[in-house]
Scaffold this active site. Structure first.
Site, PDB file in Angstrom:
ATOM      1  N   ILE A 476      79.347   6.019   8.595  1.00  0.00           N
ATOM      2  CA  ILE A 476      79.044   4.435   9.036  1.00  0.00           C
ATOM      3  C   ILE A 476      79.542   4.423  10.555  1.00  0.00           C
ATOM      4  CG2 ILE A 476      79.529   2.189   8.750  1.00  0.00           C
ATOM      5  CD1 ILE A 476      80.086   2.795   5.850  1.00  0.00           C
ATOM      6  N   ALA A 505      89.217   6.194  16.621  1.00  0.00           N
ATOM      7  CA  ALA A 505      90.144   6.824  15.780  1.00  0.00           C
ATOM      8  C   ALA A 505      89.437   7.634  14.489  1.00  0.00           C
ATOM      9  CB  ALA A 505      91.233   6.277  15.177  1.00  0.00           C
ATOM     10  N   LYS A 580      86.343  -3.589   2.028  1.00  0.00           N
ATOM     11  CA  LYS A 580      86.584  -4.502   1.222  1.00  0.00           C
ATOM     12  C   LYS A 580      87.846  -4.911   0.834  1.00  0.00           C
ATOM     13  CE  LYS A 580      83.283  -2.606  -1.341  1.00  0.00           C
ATOM     14  NZ  LYS A 580      82.514  -1.959  -0.496  1.00  0.00           N
ATOM     15  N   GLU A 607      80.655  -9.530   6.768  1.00  0.00           N
ATOM     16  CA  GLU A 607      79.428  -9.569   6.018  1.00  0.00           C
ATOM     17  C   GLU A 607      79.074  -8.312   5.010  1.00  0.00           C
ATOM     18  OE1 GLU A 607      76.510 -10.905   4.483  1.00  0.00           O
ATOM     19  OE2 GLU A 607      76.607 -12.237   6.300  1.00  0.00           O
ATOM     20  N   VAL A 610      79.568  -7.171   1.202  1.00  0.00           N
ATOM     21  CA  VAL A 610      78.664  -7.464   0.081  1.00  0.00           C
ATOM     22  C   VAL A 610      77.275  -7.072   0.593  1.00  0.00           C
ATOM     23  CG1 VAL A 610      77.895  -8.968  -1.773  1.00  0.00           C
ATOM     24  CG2 VAL A 610      80.052  -9.091  -1.060  1.00  0.00           C
ATOM     25  N   LEU A 614      72.581  -6.718   4.450  1.00  0.00           N
ATOM     26  CA  LEU A 614      71.803  -7.991   3.985  1.00  0.00           C
ATOM     27  C   LEU A 614      72.610  -9.260   4.313  1.00  0.00           C
ATOM     28  CD1 LEU A 614      70.637  -6.648   0.502  1.00  0.00           C
ATOM     29  CD2 LEU A 614      69.340  -6.778   2.471  1.00  0.00           C
ATOM     30  N   GLU A 702      80.204   8.018  -5.591  1.00  0.00           N
ATOM     31  CA  GLU A 702      81.336   8.900  -5.386  1.00  0.00           C
ATOM     32  C   GLU A 702      81.365  10.095  -6.020  1.00  0.00           C
ATOM     33  OE1 GLU A 702      83.087   7.424  -2.969  1.00  0.00           O
ATOM     34  OE2 GLU A 702      82.244   5.667  -2.932  1.00  0.00           O
ATOM     35  N   ASP A 713      83.802  -1.698  -7.866  1.00  0.00           N
ATOM     36  CA  ASP A 713      83.282  -1.916  -6.724  1.00  0.00           C
ATOM     37  C   ASP A 713      82.641  -3.527  -6.657  1.00  0.00           C
ATOM     38  OD1 ASP A 713      83.219  -1.587  -3.845  1.00  0.00           O
ATOM     39  OD2 ASP A 713      80.706  -1.197  -4.223  1.00  0.00           O
ATOM     40  N   LYS A 717      83.213  -7.112  -4.945  1.00  0.00           N
ATOM     41  CA  LYS A 717      81.971  -7.876  -4.148  1.00  0.00           C
ATOM     42  C   LYS A 717      81.843  -9.314  -4.874  1.00  0.00           C
ATOM     43  CE  LYS A 717      79.506  -3.487  -2.977  1.00  0.00           C
ATOM     44  NZ  LYS A 717      78.385  -3.005  -3.143  1.00  0.00           N
ATOM     45  N   GLY A 832      74.048   2.614   2.339  1.00  0.00           N
ATOM     46  CA  GLY A 832      73.746   3.508   3.509  1.00  0.00           C
ATOM     47  C   GLY A 832      74.180   3.328   4.882  1.00  0.00           C
TER      48      GLY A 832
END
Length: 852
Positions: A476, A505, A580, A607, A610, A614, A702, A713, A717, A832
């Site tokens: 990410i 980092a 999260k 944002e 969740v 989106l 995972e 998870d 959310k 993603g």
């Protein structure tokens, strides 16, 4: 007539002296009439003072310094002059250095240096530099005379900071120049008393000499040649985007110089102001650059603020108490006592309540000021009419200067907003009715940050710079950096937004660059860094740099990193994160972070917690803030589980008429054990365990798929969404129905898990068939309704939007007062790197807009 003055850096080396002679040749060639004032060679004045200090202490190393200065001057002369001219210069210079050596020897023997002796020692800097350069000008074809300003500048005997007798000095200058038509090479900084004692004019003395000459000779302009491009909007050492002001007024120049601008000094301006003579500040090393023109005329069409200056260490003293209210003469007593004690006051402010007076002084005068005030108000202090004097240190004054601020609404508002959005507390404020200057007192640690925030607000209001500190540069984080790099030019051109990555980092190393890390090679730079990663040190460095418009981006899933959010928000730094951990932490901690962000005027944005990119949380908040009432929230919130159950029960695409998908009706909850049976032979459906294994191989789960299939998870959310609606829920308040049999969850490793899961394929197949028989498909659904939060497997038919999910899409359905009959549906990729990074990127831009 023009008067030019060249400072120490302009005469620092033979090469720079040759450059200034080229400038003078240009003036002479075009027929200009001028006189030139020279400072001592760079650093020579400081060295002369150090010689005297060492001699007074009985330190014979003063002789070494004397030899160094003597050698420097002779070598400079030899470099500049032809041999025959050098010989003519060498003998008088040798006499000067003999005189200097004799004075220093006397100081050494007496073990004392008086102000009078020090002035004489220091005078050798200007006397030697002007003498050498005068002969170099002659050699260049400019008819030049060396002029020792002690002949013309008459002063009192206040050695070190002598006061000029303006009337006598003007008479001497006018008379001398009337009989000496040659170009005069004048010593700056020095003068003499009526009986011939050498004096110095104090700080900015060479500029003062030029101004005295200009005023006496009615010069058309006084040019101050230095090593910068003119007067800048701010100190370029602290504000990298400072730029040269083309014009400014005398009053603006005096205000800025009072608050620390180094290019000019108030006494320089005063003689010019009296004669309305413009000042030009120019760069010796860029002679064609126009520089800054200082005159009486104001540029009405220019910036309302002309410059920002500061004094970086002051103490604030406050006299307060009931005995001040309505009592005449309090201010006169206070400032009279301070004046008698020799205390210089930098700033004064008083509230209309008349119960307190606050003033600022330099730290080295704070004790003196305290004693003076306590002596003057001893009676009031004993009787309690005046409180104990309040003293605050480690403060700085920042001044915003500009004649065009007068009658211009919104200047103060923009100033305070720029500071407030960057978490800079204002300790005191002062503004005169002329509106020429707004002065604020801030913590000394915030001085540079305040200068940059104000400079951006007033001079770069069309362009904003964000300073990003990013932890986590994996999938990410790396994608985010590439998106920022690819979009940088567009944002700068179309949004006037510049994003600098100041800190990076990963789990091993960290890297900092205050001017920004080059995004084309951040991997190489980070790999080469020798700083091991520590989130504590990372946060500390971020706070120490104290840059305006700072945003912390956490791309990790680390609870340790999230544990530092309170410290980061407390330092008035906004946060954007897909992590999260904090938003799903115990409610008391979550609420504390929310309140802290609000108190500090910064943003905590998550944002992407969740639905990745989106706009789920944003939409939910927009609904609530606009007055809608949330009745139900339903969501397929796991891209992994969406993929698994979409693949497990593929449904044919119905016609629009059959779809009826506007209503969330048609969802049937299922519980584990329902429909337990054996997978029918020849059904053609794929086994559940095979789909899970495929999802793992494609990187959609995972490493241990149970982390996804457990629903933990999804629980986080749903908890976050519930809290956004105002519910004070804990994780344990959410009802989570497990979809895996207990022996799958307790399998010792992943291989054993898949073996166990395969034995339960019949159970999952039976559930699928039962749902299919009713025209339904299986979906793993999170639901919040009437304060109750539930998660579990449901069978939904074509009337429900979840029926038509495919791939790994997420979907959230909001049923509200406004969207009761036709619920609001948000659908798209919920996982993603590309979409998650894009979501963080959008938040960063949004925070930038908030910071104003």
């Amino acid at each position: 007539m023009k008067v030019l003055k060249f400072g120490g850096t302009s005469v620092g080396t033979p090469d720079t002296i040759k450059s200034l002679i080229d400038i003078l040749k240009t003036y002479y060639r075009r027929g200009d009439k001028f006189a030139v004032v020279f400072s001592a060679f760079s650093k020579v004045t400081d060295t002369l003072i150090e010689m005297a200090r060492r001699a007074a202490q009985g330190d014979q190393t003063y002789i070494d310094l004397l030899d160094q200065v003597r050698t420097r001057h002779f070598e400079t002369a030899k470099n500049l002059l032809r041999p025959e001219l050098y010989e003519a210069v060498a003998a008088p210079m040798a006499e000067k250095f003999t005189d200097l050596a004799n004075v220093l020897q006397g100081i050494f023997l007496l073990r004392e240096v008086s102000p009078r002796s020090l002035d004489f020692v220091v005078s050798f800097g200007e006397r030697n530099s002007a003498f050498i350069i005068a002969h170099a000008m002659q050699q260049a074809g400019i008819p030049t005379q060396y002029l020792d300003a002690r002949k013309l500048v008459r002063t009192d005997a206040q050695f070190g900071n002598a006061k000029v007798d303006a009337e006598e000095t003007n008479r001497l200058i006018t008379e001398y120049f009337a009989h000496h038509p040659q170009v005069q090479a004048v010593t700056g900084f020095i003068g003499s008393t009526a009986d011939g004692l050498t004096t110095t004019l104090g700080r900015g003395g060479s500029d003062y000499t030029a101004a005295l000459l200009g005023a006496a000779l009615d010069a058309e302009v006084i040019e101050i040649w230095t090593d910068v491009d003119g007067v800048l909007t701010a100190d370029p050492r602290r504000v990298k985007k400072a730029f040269t002001l083309p014009t400014m007024t005398y009053r603006e120049a005096m205000e800025m110089s009072h608050f620390g601008a180094k290019v000019i000094y108030p006494p320089t301006i005063q003689p010019a102001l009296a004669k309305n003579i413009p000042l030009a500040i120019k760069n010796t090393f860029k002679p064609d650059f126009p520089g800054t023109w200082i005159s009486r005329k104001s540029d009405d069409a220019g910036h309302p603020v002309k410059g920002i200056s500061s004094i970086n260490q002051i103490c604030l003293l406050t006299v307060q108490g009931s005995g001040l209210f309505g009592v005449p003469g309090i201010a006169a007593r206070l400032f009279g006592a301070l004046a008698q004690a020799g205390v210089n006051i930098v700033l004064i402010t008083q509230g209309s309540s008349e119960t307190s007076i606050t003033f600022a002084v330099s730290p080295n005068q704070a004790s003196l000021a305290k004693m003076a005030v306590e002596k003057e108000f001893s009676y009031e202090l004993r009787t309690g009419l005046v409180d104990t004097l309040k003293i605050e240190g480690d403060l700085a004054v920042v001044a915003v200067v500009g004649e065009n601020m007068r009658y211009r609404p919104g200047i103060a508002g923009r100033l305070f907003q720029a500071l407030g959005k960057n978490g800079i507390n204002i300790v005191a404020i002062a503004q005169g009715s002329s509106e020429l200057n707004i002065s604020i007192v801030v913590a000394a640690a915030d001085e540079t940050k305040a200068l940059n925030a104000i400079h951006e607000a007033f001079f770069l209001s069309d362009t904003k710079t964000l300073h990003l500190f990013i932890v986590g540069v994996g999938l990410i984080g790396g994608t985010l950096l590439e998106q920022i790099r690819a979009q940088a030019a567009y944002l700068l051109e179309n949004r006037k937004l510049e994003i600098k990555i100041v800190g990076l980092a990963n789990s091993r190393k960290m890297l900092f660059a205050e001017e920004g890390i080059a995004l084309e090679q951040w991997q190489v730079q980070l790999a080469a860094s020798e700083q091991p990663f520590s989130i504590a040190r990372f946060a500390e460095t971020m706070q120490t740099l104290n840059l305006p418009n700072t945003i912390f981006v956490d791309n990790t899933a680390s609870a340790e990193v999230a544990g530092f959010y309170e410290q980061i928000l407390g330092a008035s730094i906004s946060i954007s994160t897909p992590n999260k951990q904090a938003a799903s932490s115990p409610y008391l901690q979550y609420e504390r972070l929310k309140q802290l962000a609000a108190q500090r005027g910064v943003l905590w944005r998550y944002e992407t917690n969740v639905g990745a990119g989106l706009p789920i949380i944003t939409t939910l908040n927009d609904l609530i803030h606009s007055g809608d009432r949330i009745l139900k929230i339903e969501g397929v919130l796991s891209g992994t589980l969406s993929y698994i159950f979409n693949a497990f029960g593929l449904a044919p695409s119905p016609s629009p008429k059959e779809r009826g998908a506007d209503s969330p009706a048609g969802a049937t909850p299922l519980s584990f054990g329902e429909g337990l049976g054996v997978r029918p032979e020849g059904s053609g459906a794929r086994r559940f365990s095979d789909i899970v294994r495929e999802a793992q191989s494609r990187g959609l789960t995972e490493p241990d798929p149970r982390d996804d299939l457990s629903g933990a998870d999804v629980r986080r959310k749903l908890l976050i969404l519930a809290r956004e609606t105002g519910l004070a829920l804990e994780s344990t308040d959410i009802e989570l129905e497990q979809i895996l049999p207990a022996d799958c969850m307790t399998a010792p490793d992943v291989a054993a898990f898949f073996d166990t899961l395969q034995r339960h394929d019949g159970h999952f197949e039976q559930m699928r068939m039962n749902a299919a028989a009713e025209g339904k498909v299986l979906r793993f659904v999170a639901c919040l309704s009437e304060g109750r939060a539930q998660i579990g497997l449901q069978a939904v038919d074509q009337r429900h939007p979840f029926y038509f999910l495919d791939g790994s899409d997420n979907m959230v359905v909001f049923t509200t007062e406004r969207y009761r009959e036709r619920p609001l549906v948000i659908r798209g990729p919920g996982a993603g790197a590309e979409v998650t990074a894009a979501g963080v990127f959008a938040e960063v831009i949004g925070i930038g807009s908030y910071l104003g």
